[in-house]
Write an enzyme that holds these catalytic residues in place. Structure first.
Site, PDB file in Angstrom:
ATOM      1  N   SER A 205       5.605 -18.337 -24.697  1.00 23.45           N
ATOM      2  CA  SER A 205       5.638 -19.092 -26.045  1.00 23.45           C
ATOM      3  C   SER A 205       6.512 -20.257 -26.057  1.00 23.45           C
ATOM      4  O   SER A 205       7.435 -20.424 -25.243  1.00 23.45           O
ATOM      5  CB  SER A 205       6.445 -17.876 -26.966  1.00 23.45           C
ATOM      6  OG  SER A 205       6.683 -18.858 -28.356  1.00 23.45           O
TER       7      SER A 205
ATOM      8  N   TYR B 107      12.383 -11.539 -29.438  1.00 25.06           N
ATOM      9  CA  TYR B 107      11.071 -12.128 -29.087  1.00 25.06           C
ATOM     10  C   TYR B 107      11.285 -13.169 -28.213  1.00 25.06           C
ATOM     11  O   TYR B 107      10.605 -13.301 -27.092  1.00 25.06           O
ATOM     12  CB  TYR B 107      10.296 -12.486 -30.420  1.00 25.06           C
ATOM     13  CG  TYR B 107       9.014 -13.060 -29.961  1.00 25.06           C
ATOM     14  CD1 TYR B 107       7.845 -12.355 -29.659  1.00 25.06           C
ATOM     15  CD2 TYR B 107       8.987 -14.586 -30.274  1.00 25.06           C
ATOM     16  CE1 TYR B 107       6.741 -13.025 -29.612  1.00 25.06           C
ATOM     17  CE2 TYR B 107       7.835 -15.316 -29.947  1.00 25.06           C
ATOM     18  CZ  TYR B 107       6.506 -14.408 -29.557  1.00 25.06           C
ATOM     19  OH  TYR B 107       5.278 -14.954 -29.538  1.00 25.06           O
TER      20      TYR B 107
HETATM   21  N1  LIG Z   1       0.612 -16.297 -32.871  1.00 23.20           N
HETATM   22  C1  LIG Z   1       1.494 -17.291 -32.340  1.00 23.20           C
HETATM   23  O1  LIG Z   1       2.052 -18.255 -33.109  1.00 23.20           O
HETATM   24  C2  LIG Z   1       2.193 -17.304 -30.895  1.00 23.20           C
HETATM   25  C3  LIG Z   1       2.723 -18.185 -30.438  1.00 23.20           C
HETATM   26  C4  LIG Z   1       3.301 -18.176 -29.107  1.00 23.20           C
HETATM   27  C5  LIG Z   1       2.906 -17.085 -28.487  1.00 23.20           C
HETATM   28  N2  LIG Z   1       2.036 -16.106 -28.805  1.00 23.20           N
HETATM   29  C6  LIG Z   1       1.784 -14.905 -28.119  1.00 23.20           C
HETATM   30  O2  LIG Z   1       0.446 -14.723 -28.126  1.00 23.20           O
HETATM   31  C7  LIG Z   1      -0.132 -13.462 -27.678  1.00 23.20           C
HETATM   32  C8  LIG Z   1      -0.944 -13.090 -28.939  1.00 23.20           C
HETATM   33  O3  LIG Z   1      -0.247 -13.517 -30.108  1.00 23.20           O
HETATM   34  P1  LIG Z   1      -1.051 -12.964 -31.646  1.00 23.20           P
HETATM   35  O4  LIG Z   1      -0.408 -14.053 -32.496  1.00 23.20           O
HETATM   36  O5  LIG Z   1      -2.544 -12.752 -31.457  1.00 23.20           O
HETATM   37  O6  LIG Z   1      -0.525 -11.669 -31.871  1.00 23.20           O
HETATM   38  P2  LIG Z   1      -1.014 -10.388 -32.403  1.00 23.20           P
HETATM   39  O7  LIG Z   1       0.138  -9.416 -33.102  1.00 23.20           O
HETATM   40  O8  LIG Z   1      -2.071 -10.677 -33.616  1.00 23.20           O
HETATM   41  O9  LIG Z   1      -1.823  -9.572 -31.418  1.00 23.20           O
HETATM   42  C9  LIG Z   1      -1.147  -8.901 -30.445  1.00 23.20           C
HETATM   43  C10 LIG Z   1      -1.963  -7.625 -29.932  1.00 23.20           C
HETATM   44  O10 LIG Z   1      -1.419  -6.964 -29.151  1.00 23.20           O
HETATM   45  C11 LIG Z   1      -1.667  -5.486 -29.298  1.00 23.20           C
HETATM   46  N3  LIG Z   1      -0.246  -4.826 -28.903  1.00 23.20           N
HETATM   47  C12 LIG Z   1       0.799  -4.673 -29.627  1.00 23.20           C
HETATM   48  N4  LIG Z   1       1.604  -3.623 -28.720  1.00 23.20           N
HETATM   49  C13 LIG Z   1       0.832  -3.216 -27.936  1.00 23.20           C
HETATM   50  C14 LIG Z   1       0.695  -2.509 -26.835  1.00 23.20           C
HETATM   51  N5  LIG Z   1       2.174  -1.770 -26.758  1.00 23.20           N
HETATM   52  N6  LIG Z   1      -0.102  -1.914 -25.891  1.00 23.20           N
HETATM   53  C15 LIG Z   1      -1.423  -2.668 -26.104  1.00 23.20           C
HETATM   54  N7  LIG Z   1      -1.378  -3.761 -26.944  1.00 23.20           N
HETATM   55  C16 LIG Z   1      -0.494  -3.874 -27.826  1.00 23.20           C
HETATM   56  C17 LIG Z   1      -1.613  -5.605 -30.772  1.00 23.20           C
HETATM   57  O11 LIG Z   1      -2.327  -4.312 -31.356  1.00 23.20           O
HETATM   58  C18 LIG Z   1      -2.502  -6.777 -30.995  1.00 23.20           C
HETATM   59  O12 LIG Z   1      -3.804  -6.605 -30.970  1.00 23.20           O
HETATM   60  C19 LIG Z   1       1.276 -12.649 -27.811  1.00 23.20           C
HETATM   61  O13 LIG Z   1       1.654 -12.504 -26.524  1.00 23.20           O
HETATM   62  C20 LIG Z   1       2.241 -13.677 -28.707  1.00 23.20           C
HETATM   63  O14 LIG Z   1       3.665 -13.249 -28.355  1.00 23.20           O
HETATM   64  C21 LIG Z   1       1.742 -16.260 -30.068  1.00 23.20           C
END
Ligand SMILES: NC(=O)c1ccc[n+]([C@@H]2O[C@H](COP(=O)([O-])OP(=O)(O)OC[C@H]3O[C@@H](n4cnc5c(N)ncnc54)[C@H](O)[C@@H]3O)[C@@H](O)[C@H]2O)c1
Length: 256
Positions: A149, A162
């Protein structure tokens, strides 16, 4: 479209929602076979059906808890049983939007929440990578892409667990790159910027996402689709001599 992904087999953890779902569709469009692995099993199956319907790719949806080693071993075994190999693992699952986390200061974070977040966001990479490595080492080929991130580079008040976990993703990436390189396995990370990944964003979330535009060179809200090109690049042969690196995909917020 990035070539060279046709008939490759890609696992995307956390593919049932948000950005992971968009990666699954991207791999499908690139001709890869796609395994959507998510703790939300029905969502994983729904995405797998959508990938098959919209892209014509072979797909499989699996209920997987990345924090449970047996579950990740079962994920690798089911992938090999169905497709015969594993070429790509995207370690995307995390506690982020779908599973709510405390967004308060350090004093307000329950140590139990700290532990669970580390178990998913960090130990999950450890278990999932260990589960797929034997198949990759045997074929002397593989791509592991870890999702970090951009908050790691600037800090982000109100979610210290996080951000700490996502900094760990970078150390994990560099070290696994050194360990797996001898078997021609590339391990890289992507650091997304603040991305509008919520399926039903509230006004507050929309306001928050728009606020992030101010710190960027490219002045618009980041969408899940903005991340797909980097993931497909790191999954393809175009990046075969790149390993241990972290690509920022954030519209030019962090420049390192
Ligand atoms: N959205 C943002 O702004 C952002 C920014 C930087 C990084 N990220 C990273 O990108 C990735 C996706 O983010 P997102 O916004 O789509 O998040 P999100 O919460 O929409 O999706 C996360 C997914 O992981 C699944 N999950 C959670 N715990 C789990 C487990 N124990 N086993 C299997 N699956 C599990 C959830 O059910 C969900 O489908 C993450 O790693 C997040 O940290 C997101």
């Amino acid at each position: 479209m990035i070539e060279g992904l046709k008939d490759k087999v890609a696992i995307v953890t956390g593919g049932g929602h948000g950005i992971g779902k968009t990666y699954c569709l991207g791999f499908g469009r690139a001709g890869a076979s796609v395994v959507t692995a998510d703790i939300d099993g029905p969502a994983a199956e729904a995405v797998a059906s959508q990938v098959a319907k919209e892209t014509g790719a072979k797909s499989l949806g699996l209920s997987v808890d990345v924090a449970d080693e047996e579950s990740t071993k079962a994920m690798a075994a089911a992938t090999i049983e169905r497709f015969g190999r594993i070429d790509i693992l995207v370690n995307n699952a995390a506690i982020f939007a779908t599973i709510p986390m405390n967004r308060g200061g350090i004093e307000t974070i329950d140590p139990k929440e700290w532990d669970r977040l580390m178990a998913v966001n960090l130990k999950g990479l450890f278990f999932c990578s260990r589960a797929v490595l034997p198949a990759m080492r045997a074929r002397k080929s593989g791509k592991i892409i870890n999702i970090s991130s951009s908050t790691v580079f600037s800090g982000s008040a109100g979610r210290i667990h996080y951000v700490t976990s996502k900094a760990g993703v970078i150390g994990f990436t560099r070290t696994l790159a050194r360990e797996a390189g001898e078997d021609n396995i590339q391990v890289n990370a992507i650091a997304p910027g603040s991305t509008l990944s919520e399926e039903n964003p509230t006004e507050d979330i929309l306001r928050f996402r728009r606020l992030q535009v101010q710190g960027r060179a490219l002045r618009r809200v980041q969408m899940p689709q903005d991340l797909v090109g980097a993931v497909l690049f790191l999954a393809s042969g175009l990046s075969d001599f790149m390993t241990g690196q972290t690509l920022s995909v954030d519209g030019g917020a962090a420049m390192r």
